[in-house]
Design a protein around this motif. Structure first.
Motif, short mmCIF file in Angstrom:
data_model
loop_
_atom_site.label_atom_id
_atom_site.label_comp_id
_atom_site.label_asym_id
_atom_site.label_seq_id
_atom_site.Cartn_x
_atom_site.Cartn_y
_atom_site.Cartn_z
N ALA A 11 10.01 6.87 -1.48
CA ALA A 11 10.20 5.54 -0.91
C ALA A 11 11.68 5.31 -0.62
O ALA A 11 12.55 5.89 -1.26
CB ALA A 11 9.68 4.48 -1.88
N VAL A 12 11.96 4.45 0.35
CA VAL A 12 13.32 4.04 0.66
C VAL A 12 13.40 2.53 0.41
O VAL A 12 12.81 1.74 1.15
CB VAL A 12 13.70 4.38 2.12
N VAL A 13 14.09 2.16 -0.66
CA VAL A 13 14.12 0.77 -1.10
C VAL A 13 15.36 0.09 -0.53
O VAL A 13 16.48 0.40 -0.91
CB VAL A 13 14.10 0.68 -2.65
N VAL A 14 15.11 -0.86 0.39
CA VAL A 14 16.21 -1.57 1.06
C VAL A 14 16.23 -3.05 0.68
O VAL A 14 17.12 -3.78 1.12
CB VAL A 14 16.14 -1.42 2.59
N GLY A 15 15.26 -3.49 -0.12
CA GLY A 15 15.21 -4.88 -0.57
C GLY A 15 14.73 -4.92 -2.01
O GLY A 15 14.15 -3.95 -2.52
N ASN A 16 14.96 -6.04 -2.68
CA ASN A 16 14.52 -6.19 -4.07
C ASN A 16 13.01 -6.06 -4.16
O ASN A 16 12.29 -6.51 -3.27
CB ASN A 16 14.96 -7.55 -4.62
N MET A 17 12.54 -5.45 -5.24
CA MET A 17 11.12 -5.24 -5.45
C MET A 17 10.64 -6.10 -6.62
O MET A 17 11.35 -6.23 -7.62
CB MET A 17 10.81 -3.77 -5.72
N PRO A 18 9.43 -6.68 -6.51
CA PRO A 18 8.94 -7.62 -7.51
C PRO A 18 8.48 -6.95 -8.80
O PRO A 18 8.27 -5.73 -8.85
CB PRO A 18 7.76 -8.30 -6.81
N GLU A 19 8.28 -7.77 -9.82
CA GLU A 19 7.80 -7.29 -11.11
C GLU A 19 6.33 -6.88 -11.01
O GLU A 19 5.56 -7.48 -10.26
CB GLU A 19 7.95 -8.38 -12.17
N TRP A 20 5.98 -5.86 -11.77
CA TRP A 20 4.61 -5.40 -12.00
C TRP A 20 3.82 -5.21 -10.70
O TRP A 20 2.68 -5.64 -10.56
CB TRP A 20 3.88 -6.33 -12.97
N MET A 21 4.48 -4.54 -9.75
CA MET A 21 3.83 -4.17 -8.49
C MET A 21 4.03 -2.69 -8.24
O MET A 21 5.01 -2.09 -8.68
CB MET A 21 4.42 -4.95 -7.31
N VAL A 22 3.08 -2.08 -7.53
CA VAL A 22 3.23 -0.71 -7.04
C VAL A 22 3.75 -0.84 -5.62
O VAL A 22 3.15 -1.54 -4.79
CB VAL A 22 1.88 0.04 -7.06
#
Length: 181
Positions: A154-165
């Protein structure tokens, strides 16, 4: 940053660059070739260079670390062989979080809109119980929420939420992460 024009000189001070040379020398001699189960030894070496390292941390010998003094590793987290912690700014890895092989946690980039392309360094936070899977790339300034799973490559360019795939390029939340005991 010492220099705003990366064409005319380095972005970091002489002291910072000297510390990194010392770290690379020590990492080569005492870290990289230490036996795989010697996690406590590698934690000790990281602490000697200013890292904040909790108890039961598993940092494997094949991890590439740019500046250990910019690391905060919470209890029982794990960093796999081949992971890169490009810690030009602070990287915080939470309790029981995992960074898998080949993942690239990158706190630095350049402002290509300005003359001289000055360095931009922004901290990264990986929450408790999060998992950054194999070969994922985390951009500067990102927060990965507690319990979040970042899929392989994956390429993470933004904040990711809690307890999510979350997965993809760009990485997006796909479904809730449910723990079944």
């Amino acid at each position: 940053m010492v220099n705003q024009d990366t064409y005319t000189g380095p972005s970091f001070s002489v002291g910072n660059r000297a510390a990194r040379v010392l770290w690379q020398f020590a990492a080569f001699l005492f870290f990289k070739f230490s036996p795989r189960p010697f996690h406590s030894w590698r934690s000790f070496i990281l602490r000697c260079f200013g890292a904040k390292v909790g108890r039961g941390v598993h940092v494997y010998p094949g991890v590439n670390i740019w500046a250990p003094w910019n690391l905060e590793l919470s209890d029982e987290c794990g960093i796999a062989n081949g992971a890169t912690l490009y810690s030009q700014a602070k990287i915080t890895i939470g309790y029981r979080a995992v960074v898998s092989q080949g993942a690239y946690i990158c706190t630095g980039t350049h402002d290509y809109t300005k003359s001289g392309s000055p360095l931009i360094a922004r901290p990264i936070v990986i929450g408790d119980n999060a998992w950054v899977a194999a070969e994922a790339f985390i951009h500067p300034g990102i927060t990965i929420g507690n319990g979040c799973v970042i899929g392989a490559r994956a390429v993470v360019v933004g904040n990711m939420p809690e307890w999510m795939v979350c997965a993809g390029h760009p990485c997006k939340p796909l479904k809730p992460r449910v723990i079944v005991d």
